[in-house]
Design a protein around this motif. Sequence first.
Motif, PDB file in Angstrom:
ATOM      1  N   LYS A 369      27.568  31.999  39.795  1.00 36.94           N
ATOM      2  CA  LYS A 369      27.057  32.759  40.952  1.00 36.94           C
ATOM      3  C   LYS A 369      26.945  34.241  40.627  1.00 36.94           C
ATOM      4  O   LYS A 369      26.088  34.946  41.171  1.00 36.94           O
ATOM      5  CB  LYS A 369      27.982  32.566  42.154  1.00 36.94           C
ATOM      6  N   ALA A 370      27.833  34.726  39.741  1.00 32.51           N
ATOM      7  CA  ALA A 370      27.798  36.140  39.356  1.00 32.51           C
ATOM      8  C   ALA A 370      26.820  36.393  38.214  1.00 32.51           C
ATOM      9  O   ALA A 370      26.702  37.521  37.726  1.00 32.51           O
ATOM     10  CB  ALA A 370      29.200  36.595  38.952  1.00 32.51           C
ATOM     11  N   GLU A 392      30.587  42.301  30.927  1.00 27.83           N
ATOM     12  CA  GLU A 392      30.625  41.582  32.207  1.00 27.83           C
ATOM     13  C   GLU A 392      32.036  41.270  32.679  1.00 27.83           C
ATOM     14  O   GLU A 392      32.222  40.563  33.671  1.00 27.83           O
ATOM     15  CB  GLU A 392      29.820  40.281  32.092  1.00 27.83           C
ATOM     16  N   ASP A 395      33.099  42.192  36.433  1.00 30.12           N
ATOM     17  CA  ASP A 395      32.443  41.301  37.398  1.00 30.12           C
ATOM     18  C   ASP A 395      33.045  39.905  37.336  1.00 30.12           C
ATOM     19  O   ASP A 395      33.231  39.247  38.370  1.00 30.12           O
ATOM     20  CB  ASP A 395      30.939  41.228  37.118  1.00 30.12           C
ATOM     21  N   ALA A 399      34.864  37.990  40.389  1.00 32.89           N
ATOM     22  CA  ALA A 399      34.247  36.751  40.865  1.00 32.89           C
ATOM     23  C   ALA A 399      35.246  35.601  40.885  1.00 32.89           C
ATOM     24  O   ALA A 399      35.347  34.850  41.874  1.00 32.89           O
ATOM     25  CB  ALA A 399      33.047  36.399  39.982  1.00 32.89           C
TER      26      ALA A 399
END
Length: 407
Positions: A369-370, A392, A395, A399
């Motif tokens: 989803k991220a 990343e 994030d 998440a």
Amino acid sequence: MLTVKKFGGSSVATAEKITAIAERVLREKQADEQIVMVVSAMGDTTDELIELAKGIDQDPYRFAREMDMLLTTGEQVTIALLAMAFKKLGQDAISLTGRMAGIATDDVYTKGRILDITPRRVHEELDSGKIVIVAGFQGADAAGNPVTLGRGGSDTSAVALAGALKADSCEIFTDVEGVFSADPRIAKGARKMQEITYNEMLEMARLGAGVMQPRSVEMGQLYGIPIHVRSTFSQNRGTVIREDYTMEEKSFVIRGVAHDEKVAKIAVLGVQNTPGVAHKIFAALADANVDVDMIVQSIRNIEKNVTDMVFTVAIGDLNQAKAVVDKVAEELDAVAVLIEEDVAKVSIVGAGMLGNPGIAARMFGALAKAGINIDIISTSEISVSCLIKSSEIKDAVNAVHNEFFPA
């Protein structure tokens, strides 16, 4: 009553902070309490010493014994200053190096393991009414050479001493309030745990949670010493690491999200898919004292029976690992050795995932989803880890944390 208290580098970063620690310890000291303190080097001293060595050679760890001779001086500065602070406040105290405290290690410089502790001198000084201040992060091999215990090794020194002294408790003072469900500097809404088991904390530490060194948790479990992780800068209760939970807490399927940005990926491409190939690669790395994680073997060409071996190592071991792997790859006639440093690892940990199908799928779904792609996946009984792009990681942590710890 005997208590071991460990203070990290940020807690002893200045003379003022060292004096404040001495004042706090005396203020909280009970009448019949014997105290052993284990301390780290002041602030960024260890990093500064490493940079100093790099002024001589860009890869100073080639001279491992001399690096340990250099790095052990950092803690010796702290113990001497803290002993002076206690004496000035009217409390007799004495500083001891790891060797003086009876900490015997193997001879693997910069990554030593404690083999035995004979704390005779520590007992003698305690019985004479002194507070004993021991240099963390160090011991000595059979020849008397100083050996460091790896980054974060002061935690291991403290817990091992607590075990050898049969202490009533071991307190680890740090710059955070305890152990959190994720790094509070990254994850919004990270929650402080009241308690966590040795096994869960060991997995969290192994996978990157920087609040404790893995070997220190192993020592706690070995000796059955509860470890209280708490803040130097507040009186609040922190997190207790112990064998089992003793209080009713809201049940979470996982206990925490860990991450590690200090990893690198090595791929050995195009080796024969025959018995003994994996052993040759990883035995050579083990002989060089390089820890390996997240191992994946994948078929490259079925018809030619050729495979690729992919694994991760700590970034600090990369140069040594590459030298070893290049040599073995040449012997195996591998197609190539590829190195990727732009990677990071995000993991979930918790005994609650045992017998709970779908936990890994939830983690993968949160990353999807991220918009975060997964490169490598590895699992244990109580953890799932994913290798992703290092850019990343923030994030990813948020998440995954939001998936299992919704606000």
